[in-house]
Design a protein around this motif. Structure first.
Motif, PDB file in Angstrom:
ATOM      1  N   SER A 117     -11.814  -3.520   9.855  1.00 15.30           N
ATOM      2  CA  SER A 117     -12.309  -2.191   9.491  1.00 15.30           C
ATOM      3  C   SER A 117     -11.174  -1.177   9.371  1.00 15.30           C
ATOM      4  O   SER A 117     -11.263  -0.217   8.621  1.00 15.30           O
ATOM      5  N   ASN A 118     -10.084  -1.395  10.111  1.00 12.44           N
ATOM      6  CA  ASN A 118      -8.891  -0.543  10.061  1.00 12.44           C
ATOM      7  C   ASN A 118      -7.771  -1.242  10.829  1.00 12.44           C
ATOM      8  O   ASN A 118      -7.958  -2.349  11.342  1.00 12.44           O
TER       9      ASN A 118
ATOM     10  N   GLN B 218      -2.735   6.292   2.958  1.00 14.55           N
ATOM     11  CA  GLN B 218      -3.632   5.952   4.053  1.00 14.55           C
ATOM     12  C   GLN B 218      -4.853   5.204   3.514  1.00 14.55           C
ATOM     13  O   GLN B 218      -5.288   4.208   4.084  1.00 14.55           O
ATOM     14  N   GLU B 219      -5.360   5.649   2.389  1.00 14.89           N
ATOM     15  CA  GLU B 219      -6.547   5.038   1.795  1.00 14.89           C
ATOM     16  C   GLU B 219      -6.282   3.604   1.342  1.00 14.89           C
ATOM     17  O   GLU B 219      -7.088   2.708   1.601  1.00 14.89           O
ATOM     18  N   SER B 220      -5.162   3.364   0.672  1.00 14.81           N
ATOM     19  CA  SER B 220      -4.883   2.004   0.206  1.00 14.81           C
ATOM     20  C   SER B 220      -4.519   1.081   1.376  1.00 14.81           C
ATOM     21  O   SER B 220      -4.794  -0.121   1.328  1.00 14.81           O
TER      22      SER B 220
ATOM     23  N   LEU C  20      -5.932   1.354   4.377  1.00 14.81           N
ATOM     24  CA  LEU C  20      -7.253   1.049   4.934  1.00 14.81           C
ATOM     25  C   LEU C  20      -7.959  -0.003   4.081  1.00 14.81           C
ATOM     26  O   LEU C  20      -8.563  -0.944   4.604  1.00 14.81           O
ATOM     27  N   GLN C  21      -7.846   0.116   2.767  1.00 11.47           N
ATOM     28  CA  GLN C  21      -8.467  -0.866   1.880  1.00 11.47           C
ATOM     29  C   GLN C  21      -7.847  -2.249   2.067  1.00 11.47           C
ATOM     30  O   GLN C  21      -8.553  -3.254   2.055  1.00 11.47           O
ATOM     31  N   LEU C  22      -6.550  -2.306   2.282  1.00 13.78           N
ATOM     32  CA  LEU C  22      -5.880  -3.579   2.529  1.00 13.78           C
ATOM     33  C   LEU C  22      -6.430  -4.237   3.790  1.00 13.78           C
ATOM     34  O   LEU C  22      -6.717  -5.438   3.793  1.00 13.78           O
ATOM     35  N   CYS C  23      -6.593  -3.446   4.845  1.00 14.63           N
ATOM     36  CA  CYS C  23      -7.191  -3.974   6.076  1.00 14.63           C
ATOM     37  C   CYS C  23      -8.585  -4.524   5.793  1.00 14.63           C
ATOM     38  O   CYS C  23      -8.934  -5.631   6.225  1.00 14.63           O
ATOM     39  N   LYS C  24      -9.387  -3.760   5.073  1.00 17.67           N
ATOM     40  CA  LYS C  24     -10.756  -4.183   4.752  1.00 17.67           C
ATOM     41  C   LYS C  24     -10.759  -5.447   3.907  1.00 17.67           C
ATOM     42  O   LYS C  24     -11.608  -6.319   4.083  1.00 17.67           O
ATOM     43  N   ASP C  25      -9.801  -5.571   2.990  1.00 20.23           N
ATOM     44  CA  ASP C  25      -9.702  -6.768   2.155  1.00 20.23           C
ATOM     45  C   ASP C  25      -9.488  -8.023   2.995  1.00 20.23           C
ATOM     46  O   ASP C  25      -9.863  -9.121   2.585  1.00 20.23           O
TER      47      ASP C  25
ATOM     48  N   TYR D 160       0.864  -1.179   0.000  1.00 25.83           N
ATOM     49  CA  TYR D 160       0.000   0.000   0.000  1.00 25.83           C
ATOM     50  C   TYR D 160       0.899   1.227   0.000  1.00 25.83           C
ATOM     51  O   TYR D 160       2.053   1.157   0.410  1.00 25.83           O
TER      52      TYR D 160
END
Length: 134
Positions: A70-71, A57-59, A61-66, A54
């Protein structure tokens, strides 16, 4: 179980991070915690947060969600044992709010080391919100 030479490895890792600048996915708070945990145990639970997987910050967070979190704080809550702040030992993970941003930090004794946007900083233990056993 901590490695026999974890104290030396921990100190060396901390020294290596002192002059690093903050870069998402390379030298952010999650990568710092990951490096510290590897220095203590020889492995870590942050394998989902691979270096360079990543770059913002956005990518991140998306990795965590994947992976179903949630974060990154949710990841820590699910994978580490929450302890009372007064029981923190060197190497434990602390949650700190610095410049209105939550960051993972590492207990280094009476202070916690955290990777902030302006590099590695040291924060008094009284400012730590939550602690988890590493």
């Amino acid at each position: 179980m901590r490695l026999g030479d974890w104290n030396t490895r921990f100190s060396n890792t901390l020294s290596q991070w002192k002059d690093k600048k903050f870069i998402w996915g390379e030298t952010d708070c999650c990568q710092f915690i990951s490096a510290i945990e590897r220095s203590i145990y020889g492995f870590n639970k942050y394998n989902i947060l691979l270096i360079n997987s990543y770059d913002s910050q956005e990518s991140g967070l998306q990795l965590c969600k994947d992976y179903g979190y949630s974060n990154w704080v949710h990841f820590i809550y699910k994978n580490y044992e929450r302890i009372d702040n007064s029981l923190a030992q060197v190497g434990d993970i602390g949650l700190v709010k610095y410049n209105n941003v939550y960051s993972a930090s590492v207990c280094v004794g009476s202070q916690y080391a955290a990777m902030a946007t302006d590099g590695l900083i040291f924060i008094e233990a009284r400012h730590i919100k939550r602690v988890w056993r590493i």
